[in-house]
Design an enzyme around this catalytic site. Structure first.
Site, PDB file in Angstrom:
ATOM      1  N   ASP A  28      43.160  -3.117 -14.064  1.00 16.52           N
ATOM      2  CA  ASP A  28      44.118  -2.682 -15.073  1.00 16.52           C
ATOM      3  C   ASP A  28      45.151  -1.809 -14.360  1.00 16.52           C
ATOM      4  O   ASP A  28      44.907  -1.319 -13.248  1.00 16.52           O
ATOM      5  CB  ASP A  28      43.393  -1.887 -16.159  1.00 16.52           C
ATOM      6  CG  ASP A  28      44.338  -1.266 -17.161  1.00 16.52           C
ATOM      7  OD1 ASP A  28      45.133  -2.004 -17.762  1.00 16.52           O
ATOM      8  OD2 ASP A  28      44.293  -0.030 -17.314  1.00 16.52           O
ATOM      9  N   ASP A  30      48.173   0.691 -16.031  1.00 14.08           N
ATOM     10  CA  ASP A  30      48.374   2.010 -16.630  1.00 14.08           C
ATOM     11  C   ASP A  30      47.040   2.690 -16.912  1.00 14.08           C
ATOM     12  O   ASP A  30      46.185   2.135 -17.600  1.00 14.08           O
ATOM     13  CB  ASP A  30      49.158   1.868 -17.946  1.00 14.08           C
ATOM     14  CG  ASP A  30      50.622   2.233 -17.789  1.00 14.08           C
ATOM     15  OD1 ASP A  30      50.945   2.977 -16.849  1.00 14.08           O
ATOM     16  OD2 ASP A  30      51.439   1.775 -18.599  1.00 14.08           O
TER      17      ASP A  30
END
Length: 287
Positions: A28, A30
């Site tokens: 992932d 952010d």
């Protein structure tokens, strides 16, 4: 909780075995490798560590607000070199879904940023204007940081007319290092639902396992050879669970240790950061 690891030398042997099997790390973005516009100080060394250990990696994001080329440019600006093949966003997942499930769709009313709209245009779709006369085949609602009231109202109108309605991702807010709450796709869809009584026909992005299927297929990997690393339980960790991958929750973004303790199903492993993950993978290779 017994799956929260701060001392890698105390990891149970069964868990260490699972870590040692990993051949790919899906990251992932952010809240995991950076926060807003701030790169975590250990991210580059972590990626170099994976390369040195012969473990490939890719970047997955539920944030569709930027095109793939814009994401690559952002990563380069932060000091990370990546290729188009290493990037997969929920916008790309939405395009793949449309091409597979609705090949007849050509015209879209897109509630999203201009950068994201360019990604759809590049894929051959026509973005309709904010007009009742320019009728779309489908409505796409995304994380739109350029959201304006008139376009939100038009999106609600097309939802009310029964158009195919797709949400790019289920996130309520987007992580940020600024003193503000960034309202994300699910919250925008809630507004449309309140106004029209209509929910999206389908919500893509994490936690749908399709976000990992491309990686598994392209690299000929088994699910348990892939670690899905992220900061959210209801997207990142749930996708790992749905896909049968190894879920690694890091506490550098949205989820807290208290959230992790309440998670259902139980999480595979919880770590302070990707820095600890890199050290844990290296330690497993020495055992």
């Amino acid at each position: 909780m017994n799956n929260y690891i701060t001392n890698i030398k105390s990891v149970p042997s069964a868990l260490l075995y699972k870590v040692k099997k990993l051949k790919h790390v899906a990251l992932d973005m952010d809240g995991t490798i950076y926060n807003g516009s701030t790169l975590f100080p250990y991210t580059v060394s972590f990626l170099n560590q994976l390369k040195r250990l012969g473990i490939s990696y890719s970047f997955l994001t539920n944030n569709p607000s930027k095109s793939i080329s814009d994401y690559l440019e952002k990563l380069e600006g932060l000091g990370i070199e990546a290729t188009e093949e290493e990037m997969y966003s929920s916008a790309v997942a939405t395009i793949d879904y449309l091409k597979t499930k609705h090949p007849e769709v050509k015209k879209l009313f897109i509630l999203g940023t201009s950068s994201m709209i360019k990604q759809f245009n590049k894929a051959g779709y026509i973005s309709t204007e904010d007009s009742a006369q320019d009728e779309p085949d489908a409505l796409i609602v995304a994380f739109d940081m350029t959201l304006c009231y008139e376009r939100l109202c038009r999106a609600a109108w097309w939802a009310k007319q029964g158009k195919i309605y797709i949400a790019t991702n289920p996130d309520k807010v987007c992580p940020t290092d600024k003193p503000v709450v960034l309202v994300d796709c699910a919250s925008i869809c809630s507004s449309i639902e309140t106004a029209t009584g209509r929910k999206p026909d389908v919500v893509l992005g994490k936690p749908q396992k399709e976000m990992l299927d491309g990686i598994l297929s392209a690299k000929n990997l088994k699910p348990d050879e892939v670690a899905m690393v992220g900061d959210r339980i209801y997207t990142d960790m749930m996708m790992a669970h749905n896909a049968g991958a190894f879920g690694v929750l890091v506490l550098t973004g949205e989820a807290t240790l208290e959230d992790a303790e309440k998670a259902n199903p139980e999480l595979d492993i919880v770590l302070p950061s990707i820095e600890v993950l890199g050290n844990l993978i290296e330690y497993s290779h020495l055992r």
